[in-house]
Design a protein around this motif. Sequence first.
Motif, PDB file in Angstrom:
ATOM      1  N   ILE A   4       0.921  -1.488   0.519  1.00  0.00           N
ATOM      2  CA  ILE A   4      -0.062  -0.063  -0.108  1.00  0.00           C
ATOM      3  C   ILE A   4       1.135   1.332  -0.336  1.00  0.00           C
ATOM      4  CG2 ILE A   4      -2.091   1.343   1.396  1.00  0.00           C
ATOM      5  CD1 ILE A   4      -2.883  -1.387   2.664  1.00  0.00           C
ATOM      6  N   LEU A   5       0.719   2.551  -0.908  1.00  0.00           N
ATOM      7  CA  LEU A   5       1.094   3.192  -0.978  1.00  0.00           C
ATOM      8  C   LEU A   5      -0.043   4.388  -0.341  1.00  0.00           C
ATOM      9  CD1 LEU A   5       3.814   5.669  -2.284  1.00  0.00           C
ATOM     10  CD2 LEU A   5       2.122   5.485  -4.395  1.00  0.00           C
ATOM     11  N   SER A   6       0.893   5.109   0.753  1.00  0.00           N
ATOM     12  CA  SER A   6       0.228   6.003   1.434  1.00  0.00           C
ATOM     13  C   SER A   6       0.610   7.373   1.648  1.00  0.00           C
ATOM     14  CB  SER A   6       0.303   6.015   2.746  1.00  0.00           C
ATOM     15  OG  SER A   6      -0.002   4.598   3.208  1.00  0.00           O
ATOM     16  N   LEU A  18       5.313   3.403   1.922  1.00  0.00           N
ATOM     17  CA  LEU A  18       4.572   2.528   1.069  1.00  0.00           C
ATOM     18  C   LEU A  18       4.376   1.396   2.351  1.00  0.00           C
ATOM     19  CD1 LEU A  18       7.193   1.870  -1.428  1.00  0.00           C
ATOM     20  CD2 LEU A  18       5.149   1.681  -1.465  1.00  0.00           C
ATOM     21  N   HIS A  19       3.413   0.466   2.855  1.00  0.00           N
ATOM     22  CA  HIS A  19       3.579  -0.323   4.124  1.00  0.00           C
ATOM     23  C   HIS A  19       3.755  -1.795   3.280  1.00  0.00           C
ATOM     24  CE1 HIS A  19       2.897   2.961   6.125  1.00  0.00           C
ATOM     25  NE2 HIS A  19       2.953   2.096   7.118  1.00  0.00           N
ATOM     26  N   LEU A  24       6.136  -1.232   7.586  1.00  0.00           N
ATOM     27  CA  LEU A  24       6.523  -0.330   6.726  1.00  0.00           C
ATOM     28  C   LEU A  24       7.839  -0.212   5.943  1.00  0.00           C
ATOM     29  CD1 LEU A  24       6.971   2.928   6.473  1.00  0.00           C
ATOM     30  CD2 LEU A  24       7.923   3.770   8.372  1.00  0.00           C
ATOM     31  N   ALA A 188       2.040   9.587   7.080  1.00  0.00           N
ATOM     32  CA  ALA A 188       1.815   9.187   6.591  1.00  0.00           C
ATOM     33  C   ALA A 188       1.931   7.443   6.521  1.00  0.00           C
ATOM     34  CB  ALA A 188       2.234   8.622   4.592  1.00  0.00           C
ATOM     35  N   LYS A 189       2.761   7.191   8.230  1.00  0.00           N
ATOM     36  CA  LYS A 189       3.390   5.882   8.483  1.00  0.00           C
ATOM     37  C   LYS A 189       2.329   5.631   9.085  1.00  0.00           C
ATOM     38  CE  LYS A 189       8.129   7.985   9.084  1.00  0.00           C
ATOM     39  NZ  LYS A 189       8.885   7.916   9.671  1.00  0.00           N
ATOM     40  N   GLY A 192      -0.743   4.661   6.260  1.00  0.00           N
ATOM     41  CA  GLY A 192      -0.534   3.379   6.050  1.00  0.00           C
ATOM     42  C   GLY A 192      -1.062   2.075   6.593  1.00  0.00           C
ATOM     43  N   GLY A 195      -4.906   2.198   6.319  1.00  0.00           N
ATOM     44  CA  GLY A 195      -4.290   1.668   5.681  1.00  0.00           C
ATOM     45  C   GLY A 195      -5.129   0.461   5.111  1.00  0.00           C
ATOM     46  N   ASN A 196      -4.218  -0.446   5.764  1.00  0.00           N
ATOM     47  CA  ASN A 196      -3.943  -1.940   5.711  1.00  0.00           C
ATOM     48  C   ASN A 196      -4.608  -3.051   6.227  1.00  0.00           C
ATOM     49  OD1 ASN A 196      -2.068  -4.129   4.961  1.00  0.00           O
ATOM     50  ND2 ASN A 196      -2.535  -4.824   7.118  1.00  0.00           N
TER      51      ASN A 196
END
Length: 237
Positions: A4-6, A18-19, A24, A188-189, A192, A195-196
């Motif tokens: 996943i790009l956040s 990016l996760h 991370l 964004a860390k 993500g 988001g996951n």
Amino acid sequence: MALILSLETSTAVCSVALHDDGKLIAAAEMHKEQSHASKLAVLIDQAIKVAGLSLDTINAIAVAQGPGSYTGLRIGVSTAKGLCYALGIPLISIGTLSVMATQLKEQNIARACLCPMIDARRMEVYCQLFDYEMNELQHVEAKIIDDQSFRDHLMAHKILFFGDGASKCKSVINHPNAFFIDDVVPSAKALGVLGNQKFIKNEFEDVITFEPFYLKDFLIKKPASKEQVVANKLSQF
């Protein structure tokens, strides 16, 4: 595997992460106001290169939905939607205040309530109140802060106030259960990670119709005419 790009563009800080399955693997950020339009694509490219990947390996895009800067949110969401449409991958949105609260959750050893705040000018902030387990106690709102703000909750609980809207509230929210933490910006860390969780549940947005959560309408003030300026000055006499 969920790669996943956040994208986090809600405030003056622009960040990308990016996760891989919530872990991370790369991140990049820029602490400079009004740089989102010119730097977001650069930060995405940096994160992708650091991870040794390419855009076509991304499984989803996660983006901060707001509230926050009107311009920043518009840039982040339009970029996210463009990438999702071009790559044929799903779009995930996360509330900015939830992102900020998540960042402090692990450090909250006092089990205090969490109140992220984003500056909305003057004595107004965008805020939301959570308990220490991230259960919502108050919905997202644009709140004008005075000496009675959060009084009922402060009588019963400690509250951590943080975010770029919190510093101006220190002298107003004067209570022994009120604590202020400096230098917390949405990242964004953390985005993500949330988001996951939504990816696993297949909680996606419609790429075509999704819009940022501005909370308040963006108002464009027309410049006054020369006649109006003269009239305003005369009215002062």
